[in-house]
Scaffold this motif. Structure first.
Motif, PDB file in Angstrom:
ATOM      1  N   PRO A  68     -19.678  10.222  -2.008  1.00 33.12           N
ATOM      2  CA  PRO A  68     -19.072   8.943  -2.746  1.00 33.12           C
ATOM      3  C   PRO A  68     -19.782   7.788  -3.426  1.00 33.12           C
ATOM      4  O   PRO A  68     -19.268   7.269  -4.165  1.00 33.12           O
ATOM      5  CB  PRO A  68     -18.021   8.758  -1.696  1.00 33.12           C
ATOM      6  N   VAL A  69     -21.068   7.795  -2.601  1.00 35.23           N
ATOM      7  CA  VAL A  69     -21.665   6.636  -3.249  1.00 35.23           C
ATOM      8  C   VAL A  69     -22.917   7.063  -3.996  1.00 35.23           C
ATOM      9  O   VAL A  69     -23.815   6.206  -4.658  1.00 35.23           O
ATOM     10  CB  VAL A  69     -22.541   5.911  -2.048  1.00 35.23           C
ATOM     11  N   ARG A  70     -22.891   8.403  -4.372  1.00 41.84           N
ATOM     12  CA  ARG A  70     -24.357   8.900  -5.256  1.00 41.84           C
ATOM     13  C   ARG A  70     -23.916   8.147  -6.532  1.00 41.84           C
ATOM     14  O   ARG A  70     -25.008   7.755  -7.438  1.00 41.84           O
ATOM     15  CB  ARG A  70     -24.071  10.526  -5.526  1.00 41.84           C
ATOM     16  N   THR A  75     -26.241   4.367 -10.483  1.00 43.37           N
ATOM     17  CA  THR A  75     -26.043   3.119 -11.342  1.00 43.37           C
ATOM     18  C   THR A  75     -27.000   1.718 -10.980  1.00 43.37           C
ATOM     19  O   THR A  75     -27.545   1.203 -11.676  1.00 43.37           O
ATOM     20  CB  THR A  75     -24.533   2.499 -11.235  1.00 43.37           C
ATOM     21  N   HIS A  76     -27.116   1.716  -9.663  1.00 41.55           N
ATOM     22  CA  HIS A  76     -28.184   0.933  -9.147  1.00 41.55           C
ATOM     23  C   HIS A  76     -29.432   1.072  -9.500  1.00 41.55           C
ATOM     24  O   HIS A  76     -30.220   0.156  -9.981  1.00 41.55           O
ATOM     25  CB  HIS A  76     -28.095   0.864  -7.659  1.00 41.55           C
ATOM     26  N   ARG A  77     -30.150   2.299  -9.517  1.00 41.31           N
ATOM     27  CA  ARG A  77     -31.286   2.642 -10.071  1.00 41.31           C
ATOM     28  C   ARG A  77     -31.490   2.493 -11.597  1.00 41.31           C
ATOM     29  O   ARG A  77     -32.507   2.321 -11.957  1.00 41.31           O
ATOM     30  CB  ARG A  77     -31.606   4.020  -9.659  1.00 41.31           C
ATOM     31  N   ASN A  78     -30.209   2.589 -12.240  1.00 43.05           N
ATOM     32  CA  ASN A  78     -30.465   2.134 -13.735  1.00 43.05           C
ATOM     33  C   ASN A  78     -31.044   0.502 -13.922  1.00 43.05           C
ATOM     34  O   ASN A  78     -31.644   0.360 -14.998  1.00 43.05           O
ATOM     35  CB  ASN A  78     -29.213   2.680 -14.395  1.00 43.05           C
ATOM     36  N   VAL A  79     -30.388  -0.112 -12.943  1.00 44.79           N
ATOM     37  CA  VAL A  79     -30.804  -1.688 -13.099  1.00 44.79           C
ATOM     38  C   VAL A  79     -31.703  -2.004 -12.284  1.00 44.79           C
ATOM     39  O   VAL A  79     -32.395  -3.086 -12.381  1.00 44.79           O
ATOM     40  CB  VAL A  79     -29.477  -2.569 -12.916  1.00 44.79           C
ATOM     41  N   ASN A  80     -31.873  -1.315 -11.364  1.00 39.70           N
ATOM     42  CA  ASN A  80     -33.133  -1.527 -10.321  1.00 39.70           C
ATOM     43  C   ASN A  80     -33.831  -0.336 -10.169  1.00 39.70           C
ATOM     44  O   ASN A  80     -34.005   0.227  -8.963  1.00 39.70           O
ATOM     45  CB  ASN A  80     -32.455  -2.302  -8.996  1.00 39.70           C
ATOM     46  N   LEU A 130     -27.805 -10.344  -7.562  1.00 36.23           N
ATOM     47  CA  LEU A 130     -28.533  -9.236  -7.424  1.00 36.23           C
ATOM     48  C   LEU A 130     -27.470  -7.996  -8.281  1.00 36.23           C
ATOM     49  O   LEU A 130     -27.228  -8.342  -9.256  1.00 36.23           O
ATOM     50  CB  LEU A 130     -28.569  -8.629  -5.779  1.00 36.23           C
ATOM     51  N   HIS A 131     -27.325  -6.786  -7.837  1.00 38.75           N
ATOM     52  CA  HIS A 131     -26.315  -5.950  -8.400  1.00 38.75           C
ATOM     53  C   HIS A 131     -25.239  -5.470  -7.554  1.00 38.75           C
ATOM     54  O   HIS A 131     -25.308  -4.871  -6.365  1.00 38.75           O
ATOM     55  CB  HIS A 131     -27.429  -4.904  -8.647  1.00 38.75           C
ATOM     56  N   ASN A 132     -24.280  -6.375  -7.907  1.00 28.83           N
ATOM     57  CA  ASN A 132     -23.012  -6.338  -7.177  1.00 28.83           C
ATOM     58  C   ASN A 132     -23.270  -6.674  -5.785  1.00 28.83           C
ATOM     59  O   ASN A 132     -22.538  -6.188  -4.567  1.00 28.83           O
ATOM     60  CB  ASN A 132     -22.511  -4.861  -6.999  1.00 28.83           C
ATOM     61  N   GLY A 141     -38.812 -10.014  -7.045  1.00 31.33           N
ATOM     62  CA  GLY A 141     -38.686  -9.979  -8.326  1.00 31.33           C
ATOM     63  C   GLY A 141     -38.004  -9.021  -9.265  1.00 31.33           C
ATOM     64  O   GLY A 141     -38.006  -8.673 -10.225  1.00 31.33           O
ATOM     65  N   ASN A 142     -37.218  -8.088  -8.465  1.00 32.29           N
ATOM     66  CA  ASN A 142     -36.216  -7.278  -8.971  1.00 32.29           C
ATOM     67  C   ASN A 142     -35.415  -7.596 -10.043  1.00 32.29           C
ATOM     68  O   ASN A 142     -35.100  -6.875 -11.103  1.00 32.29           O
ATOM     69  CB  ASN A 142     -35.286  -6.546  -7.757  1.00 32.29           C
TER      70      ASN A 142
END
Length: 348
Positions: A68-70, A75-80, A130-132, A141-142
């Motif tokens: 369920p979190v893939r 999405t997270h890897r797209n922004v970070n 951050l991201h959500n 520096g992310n």
């Protein structure tokens, strides 16, 4: 690599595992055989049963991540676009276990209750930062474009540097914006030791003298190879915050040669972030989360670091089981399903 023959099955595992590591490897290999594949992966042309076959790596398929979190991870890897560790495609990967522990919790409706039971001042996840509200492999520096490329500690590069396995932004009970840095350990026997101490470049051991005491290094920071040759800011930040290392006089030489080195660097990152004017975080703290059965050198390094810092509240420790137990109290189907899955996978 060695082969263990147990119950008419062969387990291809690394040499030199301690008892806990062996127990976890065998458990996770069985989990992999049952849930993913019986095919091994390869490392240096040798087959290992804890490694996923190369086809998964090439296609970026992550069957050892909670399903369920893939989508949240993608999405997270797209922004970070953080670095995937070389051993991520092992079922024993600590990076994967960290994702499986925190991403489900951080995307649950009851995240504030779960995290608040672990961290007393946690009131609400700051989803507007951050991201959500979170960031994997956080180095400062992310998302902060004003941060220099080498980071606040001066040690960041494409292949190395100090970062937290996950950073969580939250608001405390005074509505102050806070940041929680977390280092995750699954089967690692010890924290990362000092690379400068072991460096082949440290040829002048009289100049770069690791036998000096904490106070002596502060008086001559060039005695540290990392400070002198690499320009890392560890001792500069330590000097600015020397009161944090309350009991340094009890150490007969540099305290940060062994496992305390990683704890020191992560705490320095927390201190530097809190004191950096370009960051909005009022308070920054650092925690270690580990598997409750992993009690080898980790516990000694943690205990030594707590003594060194006088049990400073900026540093804390909890176990993955404590977080799962907190989630299990919620008793809704979504949370219970993840907690059950995590317990079964990671032998809690």
């Amino acid at each position: 690599m060695k082969i263990l023959h147990i119950d008419e099955k062969d387990y291809r595992i690394p040499n030199g595992l301690n008892d806990f590591q062996l127990h976890m490897y065998l458990h996770l290999i069985k989990w992999k055989w049952e849930h993913i594949t019986v095919q091994p992966g390869y490392y240096k042309d040798l087959p290992y049963d804890a490694i996923l076959p190369d086809a998964y790596v090439q296609q970026g398929i992550m069957p050892h991540i909670y399903e369920p979190v893939r989508k949240h991870l993608n999405t997270h890897r797209n922004v970070n676009p953080f670095r995937i560790h070389p051993h991520f495609y092992h079922v024993v990967s600590s990076q994967a276990a960290n994702i499986n522990l925190f991403l489900p919790a951080l995307n649950l409706p009851h995240v504030n209750v779960i995290m608040g039971s672990i961290k007393d001042d946690f009131r609400s996840l700051a989803v507007d930062h951050l991201h959500n509200g979170y960031c994997l492999e956080y180095w400062g520096g992310n998302f902060n474009k004003s941060c220099v490329e080498t980071g606040l500690l001066g040690d960041k590069s494409k292949s190395a540097g100090t970062d937290a396995d996950i950073a969580i932004a939250y608001r405390n009970h005074q509505n102050e914006l806070c940041l929680w840095l977390i280092e995750h350990k699954l089967t690692e026997e010890e924290f990362t030791s000092c690379g400068g101490y072991k460096s082949k470049g440290r040829t002048d051991k009289q100049k770069h003298d690791c036998s000096l005491k904490f106070r002596q290094i502060l008086e001559n920071k060039s005695a540290c190879y990392y400070h002198d040759k690499c320009g890392y800011k560890y001792w500069d930040i330590t000097e600015q915050n020397k009161d944090v290392f309350l009991n340094h006089s009890e150490r007969v030489e540099c305290p940060f040669q062994g496992g305390m080195n990683q704890l020191w660097r992560n705490l320095l990152l927390a201190l530097a972030l809190e004191q950096d004017n370009s960051n909005e975080f009022v308070h920054v703290t650092f925690s270690v989360v580990k598997h409750p059965l992993n009690t080898y050198y980790l516990d000694k390094s943690i205990s030594d670091f707590q003594k060194l810092t006088g049990h400073n509240p900026r540093f804390s420790v909890f176990t993955s089981e404590e977080l799962i137990k907190s989630a299990e109290k919620i008793q809704d189907s979504q949370t219970s399903a993840w907690a059950k899955w995590y317990r079964e996978m990671y032998m809690l």
